[in-house]
Scaffold this motif. Structure first.
Motif, PDB file in Angstrom:
ATOM      1  N   ASN A   1       0.938  -1.256   0.016  1.00  0.00           N
ATOM      2  CA  ASN A   1       0.046  -0.003   0.031  1.00  0.00           C
ATOM      3  C   ASN A   1       1.005   1.253   0.180  1.00  0.00           C
TER       4      ASN A   1
ATOM      5  N   CYS B   1      -7.589  -3.377   5.812  1.00  0.00           N
ATOM      6  CA  CYS B   1      -7.926  -1.889   6.513  1.00  0.00           C
ATOM      7  C   CYS B   1      -6.714  -1.408   7.224  1.00  0.00           C
TER       8      CYS B   1
ATOM      9  N   PHE C   1      -7.437  13.313  -2.511  1.00  0.00           N
ATOM     10  CA  PHE C   1      -8.293  12.745  -2.250  1.00  0.00           C
ATOM     11  C   PHE C   1      -8.343  11.395  -3.068  1.00  0.00           C
ATOM     12  N   LEU C   2      -7.580  11.540  -3.933  1.00  0.00           N
ATOM     13  CA  LEU C   2      -7.316  10.367  -4.859  1.00  0.00           C
ATOM     14  C   LEU C   2      -6.359   9.255  -4.138  1.00  0.00           C
TER      15      LEU C   2
ATOM     16  N   ALA D   1      -5.709   9.101  -0.757  1.00  0.00           N
ATOM     17  CA  ALA D   1      -6.777   8.587   0.223  1.00  0.00           C
ATOM     18  C   ALA D   1      -7.656   7.647  -0.057  1.00  0.00           C
ATOM     19  N   ALA D   2      -8.199   7.769  -1.392  1.00  0.00           N
ATOM     20  CA  ALA D   2      -9.062   6.525  -1.793  1.00  0.00           C
ATOM     21  C   ALA D   2      -8.539   5.466  -2.193  1.00  0.00           C
ATOM     22  N   LEU D   3      -7.014   5.475  -2.469  1.00  0.00           N
ATOM     23  CA  LEU D   3      -6.400   4.303  -3.297  1.00  0.00           C
ATOM     24  C   LEU D   3      -6.384   3.109  -2.212  1.00  0.00           C
TER      25      LEU D   3
ATOM     26  N   VAL E   1      -8.717   2.409   0.084  1.00  0.00           N
ATOM     27  CA  VAL E   1     -10.045   1.986   0.285  1.00  0.00           C
ATOM     28  C   VAL E   1     -10.242   1.378  -1.154  1.00  0.00           C
ATOM     29  N   LEU E   2      -9.795   1.437  -2.306  1.00  0.00           N
ATOM     30  CA  LEU E   2     -10.126   0.833  -3.607  1.00  0.00           C
ATOM     31  C   LEU E   2      -9.421  -0.521  -3.616  1.00  0.00           C
TER      32      LEU E   2
END
Length: 278
Positions: free
Chosen positions: A25, A210, A250-251, A253-255, A257-258
């Protein structure tokens, strides 16, 4: 009502898988962050010079014609600066050595900033027969090309990292199924559906992803901020324009999650395939 999972990884395995996924990650966030950083820098760098051009006259007989064209198009020009002999000498000193005779051979040059790209194109066409017009965007094309190549490399690293994550998730699912083969057999005997068993596996992978995603993002963020800070210390050039805007953060932070959603779906698919093959 709280439902406990039917089985789970032993502590050592859970820690190991979490560390591996956190590292992946971290690499994924870093690769995407660098790609966004360079992309933003290239866009800003190009926008900064899109309206600038240098007009160069080597034939002195054409100087008056060029000056007239520039004067007639003042409404299309935002800034106009005629380089003095001293400025020309300073620019050319690293490449040419000479005494006072050098200024007799220096070209006449104007630095021009146009109001729009259309204005630059129209005025450039008028000047072509008397002077050489060099747009700054064309002159800086090699730097821009290098920036896009670096973005491509970062994107390839991101793709390879995501591929490695897919392999790791598949390994987690298969390894867990092998370690708990006896439990799976018992679950099948008491009538548990494949979907129920896959859901149990998804719970395990969700917890790992997570935790790993949070660790990877939190660790990568200060590193990216440090890179941006170091780049801004350059003050000039393409490097100084590197940054990440709000959408970019934002992208990033979303990575994770994706990645977690992808891991959950892949775990279900892998687990069902394992159960169907037995």
């Amino acid at each position: 009502m709280k439902h406990a999972t039917v089985f789970s990884l032993v502590r050592e395995q859970s820690v190991f898988m979490t560390v591996i996924m956190a590292l992946l990650n971290f690499l994924a966030v870093m690769a995407l962050g660098i790609a966004l950083m360079i992309g933003t820098g290239v866009v800003r760098w190009n926008a900064q010079w899109d309206l600038f051009a240098t007009v160069q006259v080597t034939n002195k007989s054409n100087e008056s014609n060029v000056q007239k064209i520039l004067d007639d198009n003042k409404t299309k020009i935002d800034e106009l600066h005629l380089l003095s002999d001293a400025e020309m000498m300073a620019l050319m000193r690293p490449w040419i050595s000479g005494g006072g005779q050098l200024k007799n051979y220096l070209p006449k040059m104007w630095e021009v900033k146009f109001k729009t790209e259309k204005d630059m194109d129209n005025v450039s066409k008028s000047l072509t027969q008397y002077a050489r017009v060099l747009t700054h965007a064309d002159a800086l094309a090699p730097s821009t090309s290098t920036g896009w190549q670096m973005i491509l490399i970062a994107t390839l690293i991101l793709a390879m990292t995501l591929g490695t994550i897919a392999v790791c998730v598949s390994y987690i699912a298969r390894n867990t199924a092998m370690l708990h083969k006896r439990e799976l057999e018992i679950l099948n005997q008491v009538g548990a559906t494949d979907s129920f068993i896959a859901h149990q596996m998804q719970i395990i992978v969700t917890k790992i992803c997570c935790a790993a995603g949070t660790i990877g993002f939190v660790t990568a963020t200060p590193v990216l901020l440090l890179v941006i800070s170091a780049a801004h210390s350059a003050r000039v050039g393409l490097i100084a324009t590197l940054s990440i805007n709000s959408i970019g953060w934002f992208l990033l932070a979303a990575l994770p999650v994706l990645i977690t959603i992808f891991a959950i779906r892949m775990t279900r698919r892998t687990t069902l395939k394992i159960l169907q093959s037995e």
